[in-house]
Each structure stands twice: as structure tokens, then as C-alpha cells.
Design a protein around this motif. Structure first.
Motif, PDB file in Angstrom:
ATOM      1  N   ALA A   7     -14.727  -3.453  19.935  1.00 34.04           N
ATOM      2  CA  ALA A   7     -14.709  -3.755  21.363  1.00 34.04           C
ATOM      3  C   ALA A   7     -13.305  -3.612  21.928  1.00 34.04           C
ATOM      4  O   ALA A   7     -12.323  -3.935  21.264  1.00 34.04           O
ATOM      5  CB  ALA A   7     -15.223  -5.170  21.598  1.00 34.04           C
ATOM      6  N   THR A   8     -13.232  -3.126  23.151  1.00 35.86           N
ATOM      7  CA  THR A   8     -11.970  -2.998  23.874  1.00 35.86           C
ATOM      8  C   THR A   8     -12.165  -3.620  25.254  1.00 35.86           C
ATOM      9  O   THR A   8     -13.242  -4.124  25.571  1.00 35.86           O
ATOM     10  CB  THR A   8     -11.566  -1.519  24.016  1.00 35.86           C
ATOM     11  N   ASP A   9     -11.124  -3.562  26.065  1.00 39.87           N
ATOM     12  CA  ASP A   9     -11.193  -4.027  27.449  1.00 39.87           C
ATOM     13  C   ASP A   9     -11.695  -5.463  27.538  1.00 39.87           C
ATOM     14  O   ASP A   9     -12.617  -5.766  28.297  1.00 39.87           O
ATOM     15  CB  ASP A   9     -12.066  -3.074  28.284  1.00 39.87           C
ATOM     16  N   LEU A  10     -11.088  -6.361  26.752  1.00 43.52           N
ATOM     17  CA  LEU A  10     -11.453  -7.771  26.821  1.00 43.52           C
ATOM     18  C   LEU A  10     -10.946  -8.347  28.145  1.00 43.52           C
ATOM     19  O   LEU A  10      -9.914  -7.913  28.671  1.00 43.52           O
ATOM     20  CB  LEU A  10     -10.895  -8.531  25.625  1.00 43.52           C
ATOM     21  N   PRO A  11     -11.669  -9.329  28.709  1.00 41.18           N
ATOM     22  CA  PRO A  11     -11.395  -9.786  30.076  1.00 41.18           C
ATOM     23  C   PRO A  11     -10.227 -10.757  30.257  1.00 41.18           C
ATOM     24  O   PRO A  11      -9.854 -11.056  31.380  1.00 41.18           O
ATOM     25  CB  PRO A  11     -12.707 -10.461  30.473  1.00 41.18           C
ATOM     26  N   GLY A  12      -9.673 -11.278  29.182  1.00 39.97           N
ATOM     27  CA  GLY A  12      -8.582 -12.247  29.296  1.00 39.97           C
ATOM     28  C   GLY A  12      -9.003 -13.630  28.832  1.00 39.97           C
ATOM     29  O   GLY A  12     -10.171 -13.888  28.578  1.00 39.97           O
ATOM     30  N   ARG A  13      -8.032 -14.521  28.738  1.00 39.81           N
ATOM     31  CA  ARG A  13      -8.312 -15.879  28.250  1.00 39.81           C
ATOM     32  C   ARG A  13      -8.810 -16.815  29.334  1.00 39.81           C
ATOM     33  O   ARG A  13      -9.256 -17.914  29.039  1.00 39.81           O
ATOM     34  CB  ARG A  13      -7.066 -16.474  27.617  1.00 39.81           C
ATOM     35  N   LEU A  52     -12.728  -6.350  16.409  1.00 43.61           N
ATOM     36  CA  LEU A  52     -13.556  -5.638  15.441  1.00 43.61           C
ATOM     37  C   LEU A  52     -14.329  -6.655  14.624  1.00 43.61           C
ATOM     38  O   LEU A  52     -13.752  -7.625  14.114  1.00 43.61           O
ATOM     39  CB  LEU A  52     -12.691  -4.778  14.514  1.00 43.61           C
ATOM     40  N   TRP A  53     -15.617  -6.435  14.519  1.00 50.42           N
ATOM     41  CA  TRP A  53     -16.461  -7.251  13.651  1.00 50.42           C
ATOM     42  C   TRP A  53     -17.167  -6.318  12.687  1.00 50.42           C
ATOM     43  O   TRP A  53     -17.669  -5.266  13.079  1.00 50.42           O
ATOM     44  CB  TRP A  53     -17.514  -8.010  14.453  1.00 50.42           C
ATOM     45  N   ILE A  54     -17.217  -6.710  11.423  1.00 52.95           N
ATOM     46  CA  ILE A  54     -17.960  -5.966  10.406  1.00 52.95           C
ATOM     47  C   ILE A  54     -19.038  -6.903   9.893  1.00 52.95           C
ATOM     48  O   ILE A  54     -18.733  -7.964   9.332  1.00 52.95           O
ATOM     49  CB  ILE A  54     -17.036  -5.482   9.273  1.00 52.95           C
ATOM     50  N   ILE A  55     -20.274  -6.510  10.120  1.00 48.94           N
ATOM     51  CA  ILE A  55     -21.425  -7.340   9.779  1.00 48.94           C
ATOM     52  C   ILE A  55     -22.183  -6.689   8.633  1.00 48.94           C
ATOM     53  O   ILE A  55     -22.558  -5.516   8.721  1.00 48.94           O
ATOM     54  CB  ILE A  55     -22.363  -7.480  10.994  1.00 48.94           C
ATOM     55  N   GLU A  56     -22.391  -7.444   7.581  1.00 49.28           N
ATOM     56  CA  GLU A  56     -23.235  -6.952   6.487  1.00 49.28           C
ATOM     57  C   GLU A  56     -24.687  -7.181   6.875  1.00 49.28           C
ATOM     58  O   GLU A  56     -25.066  -8.255   7.324  1.00 49.28           O
ATOM     59  CB  GLU A  56     -22.909  -7.680   5.191  1.00 49.28           C
ATOM     60  N   ARG A 125     -19.340   0.899  19.832  1.00 56.15           N
ATOM     61  CA  ARG A 125     -18.106   0.818  20.640  1.00 56.15           C
ATOM     62  C   ARG A 125     -18.509   0.391  22.044  1.00 56.15           C
ATOM     63  O   ARG A 125     -19.442   0.963  22.612  1.00 56.15           O
ATOM     64  CB  ARG A 125     -17.380   2.157  20.693  1.00 56.15           C
ATOM     65  N   LEU A 126     -17.780  -0.590  22.571  1.00 53.74           N
ATOM     66  CA  LEU A 126     -18.075  -1.054  23.918  1.00 53.74           C
ATOM     67  C   LEU A 126     -16.879  -1.764  24.527  1.00 53.74           C
ATOM     68  O   LEU A 126     -16.003  -2.244  23.797  1.00 53.74           O
ATOM     69  CB  LEU A 126     -19.296  -1.979  23.943  1.00 53.74           C
ATOM     70  N   GLY A 127     -16.856  -1.808  25.837  1.00 52.12           N
ATOM     71  CA  GLY A 127     -15.894  -2.609  26.579  1.00 52.12           C
ATOM     72  C   GLY A 127     -16.519  -3.958  26.885  1.00 52.12           C
ATOM     73  O   GLY A 127     -17.734  -4.061  27.039  1.00 52.12           O
ATOM     74  N   ALA A 144     -23.349   1.515  28.356  1.00 51.22           N
ATOM     75  CA  ALA A 144     -22.339   0.461  28.198  1.00 51.22           C
ATOM     76  C   ALA A 144     -21.893   0.305  26.747  1.00 51.22           C
ATOM     77  O   ALA A 144     -20.856  -0.304  26.476  1.00 51.22           O
ATOM     78  CB  ALA A 144     -22.879  -0.871  28.726  1.00 51.22           C
ATOM     79  N   ILE A 145     -22.679   0.838  25.818  1.00 46.91           N
ATOM     80  CA  ILE A 145     -22.351   0.782  24.391  1.00 46.91           C
ATOM     81  C   ILE A 145     -22.647   2.150  23.804  1.00 46.91           C
ATOM     82  O   ILE A 145     -23.603   2.819  24.220  1.00 46.91           O
ATOM     83  CB  ILE A 145     -23.143  -0.339  23.671  1.00 46.91           C
TER      84      ILE A 145
END
Length: 150
Positions: A7-13, A52-56, A125-127, A144-145
């Protein structure tokens, strides 16, 4: 199979309030475990440059297509999804969820799903910022994804 969600383009805290929405501080996002809303894997701060998340997971091909299951996969066959949970983290590290994005696996092109089954990796991949500048929520489907294999 591994599912890699980038994921990119996170909105902030800070997620400002608006009509009917109170707003939140110290916003983080992670993957919610099935049947355990409070169990969030891989928290990333809302102002990270990317996440980044890696899910088994376990994937099986069949007449209805590829079915993906696992502890972080929600829903029934044919309607599976992954929840990205948004929440505020307090001073002692407690996560309080306020919004979720539902990454819909039924939106994965069947050819990509079959290729991912063969390669052992499904990529997303998504924002993560919506049109209002808030954390992305609701059902997430292409465009969107972007889903890919390998």
C-alpha cells in the motif's frame, strides 16, 4: 500461498472529523484476523511512506476457481476478502478500530488467481487515501486495487 499487499498514499496520522464523523489521532492500519476484530497484524502508522503485509494463506483450485483461505481471510467461498483495519492507537499501544477497507478477492481476475496458485504468490497494490483525504474504506475492487501473480 503468500499474499503480498503493498500500500502507498497513506492518509496521515490525523483523520479530521466532518459531519457525522468524530475524527481520530495517531491513526494506524493493519490486517484484521478472522473472527478476532481486536487482533491486528502488522500495524503501520498512517503517515508511513508505504505499508507491506505478507499473509500466509492456503489456496486450492477447483471448478469454481481458486479459493483462498487462512486466518486473515474473511468471508465464505466465492465472497472472500481481507480487512485492512484503521484505528487510533493510544499512549499504551491499544488499538481502537474506526474504519475498514475490504479487499475483495472475488475481484481477482481468474487467470491471475490461477497464475498465483502456480507461482505461490498473489500480489495486491493499492493507495490508502480516499477522495476526501480520509483512510480508504468499504469494498475495494479494481481499479482501486491491482492484483498480480508471482
Amino acid at each position: 500461498m503468500l499474499m503480498r499487499i503493498h500500500a502507498t498514499d497513506l492518509p496521515g496520522r490525523v483523520c479530521p472529523g466532518d459531519s457525522g464523523f468524530p475524527g481520530y489521532d495517531n491513526v494506524h492500519v493493519g490486517v484484521q484476523r478472522r473472527d478476532r476484530r481486536e487482533d491486528i497484524m502488522g500495524l503501520h502508522p498512517g503517515d508511513a511512506p508505504s505499508a507491506l503485509w505478507i499473509i500466509e494463506c492456503e489456496a486450492r483450485g477447483g471448478p469454481a476457481g481458486v479459493d483462498i483461505r487462512g486466518p486473515h481471510i474473511q468471508g465464505r467461498p466465492g465472497a472472500r476478502f481481507v480487512y485492512l483495519a484503521w484505528g487510533a492507537v493510544d499512549g499504551i499501544g491499544h488499538f481502537t478500530g474506526f474504519r475498514r477497507a475490504k479487499l475483495m478477492l472475488d475481484a481477482v481476475d481468474p487467470e491471475i488467481a490461477e497464475a498465483a496458485l502456480r507461482s505461490g504468490t498473489l500480489r495486491a497494490r493499492l493507495g490508502l487515501t480516499d477522495a476526501k483525504g480520509h483512510p480508504l474504506c468499504a469494498a475495494v475492487r479494481p481499479p482501486a486495487i491491482t492484483w498480480s501473480a508471482g
